[in-house]
Design an enzyme around this catalytic site. Structure first.
Site, PDB file in Angstrom:
ATOM      1  N   ALA A   1     -33.475  75.869  65.904  1.00 45.75           N
ATOM      2  CA  ALA A   1     -33.898  76.062  67.292  1.00 45.75           C
ATOM      3  C   ALA A   1     -32.675  76.336  68.156  1.00 45.75           C
ATOM      4  CB  ALA A   1     -34.628  74.826  67.797  1.00 45.75           C
TER       5      ALA A   1
ATOM      6  N   GLY B   1     -35.242  74.165  62.715  1.00 43.91           N
ATOM      7  CA  GLY B   1     -36.494  74.837  63.045  1.00 43.91           C
ATOM      8  C   GLY B   1     -36.844  75.943  62.076  1.00 43.91           C
TER       9      GLY B   1
ATOM     10  N   MET C   1      -0.310  64.369  49.982  1.00 48.95           N
ATOM     11  CA  MET C   1      -0.661  65.506  50.834  1.00 48.95           C
ATOM     12  C   MET C   1      -0.507  66.829  50.093  1.00 48.95           C
ATOM     13  SD  MET C   1      -1.860  64.580  53.711  1.00 48.95           S
ATOM     14  CE  MET C   1      -1.789  66.134  54.600  1.00 48.95           C
TER      15      MET C   1
ATOM     16  N   VAL D   1       6.968  68.201  51.888  1.00 50.38           N
ATOM     17  CA  VAL D   1       7.900  67.143  51.509  1.00 50.38           C
ATOM     18  C   VAL D   1       7.957  66.099  52.624  1.00 50.38           C
ATOM     19  CG1 VAL D   1       9.236  68.739  50.091  1.00 50.38           C
ATOM     20  CG2 VAL D   1       9.937  68.337  52.461  1.00 50.38           C
TER      21      VAL D   1
ATOM     22  N   GLU E   1       8.919  63.675  55.782  1.00 50.27           N
ATOM     23  CA  GLU E   1       9.168  64.050  57.180  1.00 50.27           C
ATOM     24  C   GLU E   1      10.642  63.847  57.526  1.00 50.27           C
ATOM     25  OE1 GLU E   1       6.732  65.426  60.573  1.00 50.27           O
ATOM     26  OE2 GLU E   1       6.863  65.626  58.427  1.00 50.27           O
TER      27      GLU E   1
ATOM     28  N   LYS F   1      13.764  69.262  54.546  1.00 46.66           N
ATOM     29  CA  LYS F   1      12.959  70.468  54.754  1.00 46.66           C
ATOM     30  C   LYS F   1      13.855  71.713  54.824  1.00 46.66           C
ATOM     31  CE  LYS F   1       9.155  68.072  57.166  1.00 46.66           C
ATOM     32  NZ  LYS F   1       8.039  68.363  56.253  1.00 46.66           N
TER      33      LYS F   1
ATOM     34  N   SER G   1       4.156  66.798  60.399  1.00 47.61           N
ATOM     35  CA  SER G   1       3.212  66.190  61.335  1.00 47.61           C
ATOM     36  C   SER G   1       3.816  65.973  62.712  1.00 47.61           C
ATOM     37  CB  SER G   1       2.726  64.841  60.782  1.00 47.61           C
ATOM     38  OG  SER G   1       3.830  63.955  60.590  1.00 47.61           O
TER      39      SER G   1
ATOM     40  N   ASN H   1      -4.856  63.655  56.225  1.00 46.55           N
ATOM     41  CA  ASN H   1      -5.108  62.905  54.997  1.00 46.55           C
ATOM     42  C   ASN H   1      -6.387  62.066  55.109  1.00 46.55           C
ATOM     43  OD1 ASN H   1      -4.503  61.891  52.418  1.00 46.55           O
ATOM     44  ND2 ASN H   1      -3.325  60.205  53.249  1.00 46.55           N
TER      45      ASN H   1
ATOM     46  N   ASN I   1      -1.302  63.612  66.600  1.00 49.66           N
ATOM     47  CA  ASN I   1      -0.399  62.468  66.440  1.00 49.66           C
ATOM     48  C   ASN I   1       0.225  62.039  67.757  1.00 49.66           C
ATOM     49  OD1 ASN I   1      -0.858  62.135  63.724  1.00 49.66           O
ATOM     50  ND2 ASN I   1       0.869  63.393  63.085  1.00 49.66           N
TER      51      ASN I   1
END
Length: 705
Positions: free
Chosen positions: A67, A113, A323, A399, A401, A406, A428, A452, A499
């Site tokens: 609907a 519907g 992750m 990897v 934080e 990184k 993050s 996660n 976050n």
């Protein structure tokens, strides 16, 4: 002249009615389309030559999506809702009472519907194609099936199965619908014409009805016994309360309606169904859930870029923890080849095990077979070197934080990846522009922040850095959608969106605990508010060390408004990292969940605080930070922010999201309360400029005074 339907009829009295809403990709039952259909049905009822009517859709992948919920959303009085619901009920009654065979040909989504209309037909044919999904998802909108679904479904598939289907808002594939008896035939879409010819032959020879009725399941013999139904009702209610804690009235109303109308005359049952639907449609819960649904539909259409996306076929993941493994599974599940870059064979084995564990749950729910999973797993490979990486379309880094780590990863991979291969970070909280500073090709670098557990959480934050190009954004947005996720583009800033808003809430809970408020009372109060878990349980689940680390990153950008917790850092120093070390704020070393008695809290004094005050402090700090995110254009609008918080943190959907909840409280009350809290607890509660201006102008986040 018909606008929504096309009608065809041959010399044998076999007709086809094709639903084709103009200028739309979907068919829905609006007041206008139902009015047109009703005129056509009344006309056909007088046609003495009619033998059968097939009802089909001209839309790709859609039969009838349900609907038009915008008509319910915008209705704020009982008469408007009742008129709309009654129109649908009476229309489907007329279809059911046609003096010739009616067949719903379901090739595509048949929901709400749409299914209720199909239930009013004499027969139903579905296709085996993946786009065919059949169900009654109304409880997800704070409603119940209101066009006769609670009255017609159980006579086809039984009382218990009907209740299970409605309460679970389950969407069935064609084969499953056939097995339950919900449809009478199921064939590949390419064979629909042959099946229709078979039905026409059976109708003209008067043999079809006996054949189909003999195959239908219907009400089970034991379901006629009131004692048995009471047991079914009791078990269903127990499950509903465990899942919703009573915050969502619609599932409980489904139980009441089905209990009270079982085997009653259809018209009487429809009246009870309609009265219940009218009351639900006017509740804030339903309005909030409908709004969230409409936002989700808007996000499905939003590409956040005008560039043409690149199709991702070959992907790689570096970082094989929880992750990374979850993201690798998400790629593999959607048939994208995945190559894992690992430091050791032990880490590769653990990652493969994590991926298989997710699939085992899917096998247990009978969504995939062992054979299908084995074939998918064959497309997950791993390497300690860089073999094959020159062919990768996409690499995702997941990897720890840590910016230095990184940077090392990116420098390694830029040497082996093609210049047009996209590199995405699952960071993050670290700025994408900051991470991109050492890259040769910063234009192809982007943030793609999953939540996660990846297999369950639908949100992905897409973060473009200063030099990220439009094609890269378009590609990762498209990829996220291909993975079945909801992407929302977020401005590059510390903590991004979710976050940044969530951490002050968690830290406020810790501060209340440090002041002497009972930890379990804080968790309990916010659970009762509707949060999926208490803040301390959440910190223990994510990791106390993760929370402490992110708070330092946010503090560097936002100052003492988001101040690192000394208590949490002390817990990290003692090894109390949460569930992963069996001790955090709680002790997880035994089956009984107990508080950790060794938390290094300086203040041992216990003070009382009401649940209302606990919720106020936790929610207002969240609302204040969320308003700053809007002030700084971190996200496009309040509606997208709310969807991000619901999908990313489990903020209670029945409240509509953080900003919608703020509107419900009232901006004036919020600003006044923040000023009071600021005077008592410090500057972190100082209202944002946006909130102050909204109070002056009598504005709300969702528009209107």
């Amino acid at each position: 002249m018909m606008k929504y339907f096309k009608f065809e009829k041959n010399d044998n009295g076999i007709a086809t009615l094709i639903f084709d809403t103009p200028k739309s990709n979907a068919n829905v039952f609006s007041s206008k389309s139902m009015f047109e259909l009703e005129i056509q049905i009344e006309k056909l009822a007088q046609d003495k030559d009619m033998q059968a009517l097939f009802i089909q859709s001209a839309k790709k992948d859609i039969f009838i999506a349900g609907a038009d919920i915008t008509e319910i959303k915008t209705a704020y009085d009982e008469q408007s809702v009742s008129t709309f619901i009654k129109q649908g009920q009476e229309l489907f009654n007329k279809i059911e009472n046609l003096p010739f065979a009616t067949i719903a040909v379901i090739d595509g989504a048949c929901l709400g519907g749409g299914l209720e209309m199909a239930l009013a037909c004499r027969y139903r044919i579905a296709t085996t194609d993946a786009h065919t999904k059949i169900g009654l998802p109304e409880v997800n909108l704070g409603l119940i099936p209101g066009f006769g679904g609670t009255q017609r479904l159980y006579s086809l598939i039984g009382y218990a199965k009907a209740m299970e289907l409605i309460l679970g808002a389950k969407q069935l594939k064609g084969e499953k619908a056939l097995k339950l008896g919900l449809v009478d035939a199921c064939v590949p879409s390419g064979y629909l014409d042959f099946k229709k010819e078979e039905y026409v032959k059976g109708i003209l020879e008067d043999t079809l009805d006996a054949k189909i009725q003999g195959n239908r399941k219907g009400i089970k013999w034991y379901e006629y016994i009131s004692f048995i139904r009471n047991i079914i009702d009791s078990m269903a209610k127990k499950k509903v309360m465990a899942k919703t804690a009573g915050h969502y009235p619609a599932p409980l109303v489904v139980l009441e309606v089905m209990q009270s109308t079982f085997l009653k005359p259809l018209q009487e049952g429809l009246e009870i169904e309609r009265e219940a639907e009218v009351k639900l449609a006017l509740t804030p819960v339903s309005k909030n859930l409908i709004e969230l649904f409409l936002i989700s539909e808007e996000l499905k259409r939003d590409s956040f870029s005008k560039a043409k996306p690149k199709d991702i076929k070959y992907s790689s993941v570096v970082g094989t923890g929880v992750m990374g493994s979850g993201i690798a599974w998400a790629m593999n599940h959607k048939d994208i080849d995945v190559r894992l870059k690992v430091r050791s064979y032990e880490s590769a084995a653990k990652s493969i095990q994590n991926i298989r564990k997710i699939y085992d749950g899917i096998i247990k729910r009978r969504r995939l077979t062992i054979r299908e999973v084995d074939l998918k797993m064959d497309k997950v490979s791993f390497t300690k070197e860089y073999k094959g990486f020159e062919n990768m379309d996409f690499l995702l880094e997941a990897v720890s934080e840590n910016q230095t780590l990184k940077d090392e990863v990116y420098s390694e991979f830029e040497e082996v990846l093609a210049p047009d291969s996209i590199i995405a970070s699952n960071t993050s909280s670290i700025s994408i522009s900051l991470l991109a500073k050492t890259l040769k090709y910063p234009n192809r670098f982007v943030g793609m922040h999953f939540f996660n557990p990846v297999n369950r959480m639908p949100l992905v934050e897409i973060i473009a850095g200063e030099k990220t190009d439009d094609k890269t954004v378009a590609t990762v947005v498209n990829l996220a959608k291909k993975l079945g996720k909801t992407p929302i583009k977020i401005k590059d800033s510390a903590g991004f969106l979710v976050n940044r808003i969530l951490l002050p809430y968690l830290q406020e809970a810790v501060m209340m605990f440090e002041e002497g408020v009972d930890l379990q009372n804080i968790d309990k109060s916010l659970l009762e508010f509707g949060m999926p878990m208490g803040p301390f349980t959440l910190i223990d689940t994510v990791g106390v060390d993760v929370g402490a680390n992110v708070s330092v990153i946010l503090n560097n950008s936002y100052g003492d408004r988001i101040k690192p917790s000394t208590l949490m850092q002390n817990m990290v120093d003692k090894g109390f990292l949460g569930k992963k070390t069996k001790k955090g704020f709680y002790d997880y070393s035994s089956k009984e969940l107990l508080l950790n008695p060794d938390i290094p809290r300086e203040n041992s004094e216990v003070i009382g605080m009401s649940s209302e005050d606990i919720v106020q402090r936790a929610m207002l700090i969240m609302i204040n930070e969320a308003s700053r995110c809007l002030e700084e254009n971190v996200v496009d609008n309040a509606r997208y922010l709310d969807m991000a918080m619901v999908m990313g943190t489990g903020f209670p959907a029945f409240r509509g999201g953080v900003m919608r909840y703020a509107d419900e409280i009232g901006i004036t009350k919020i600003v006044d309360a923040l000023n009071e809290l600021s005077a008592t607890y410090g500057d972190r509660f100082t209202p944002s400029e946006l909130l102050i201006n909204m109070k002056k102008n009598n504005e709300t986040f969702y528009g209107g005074a």
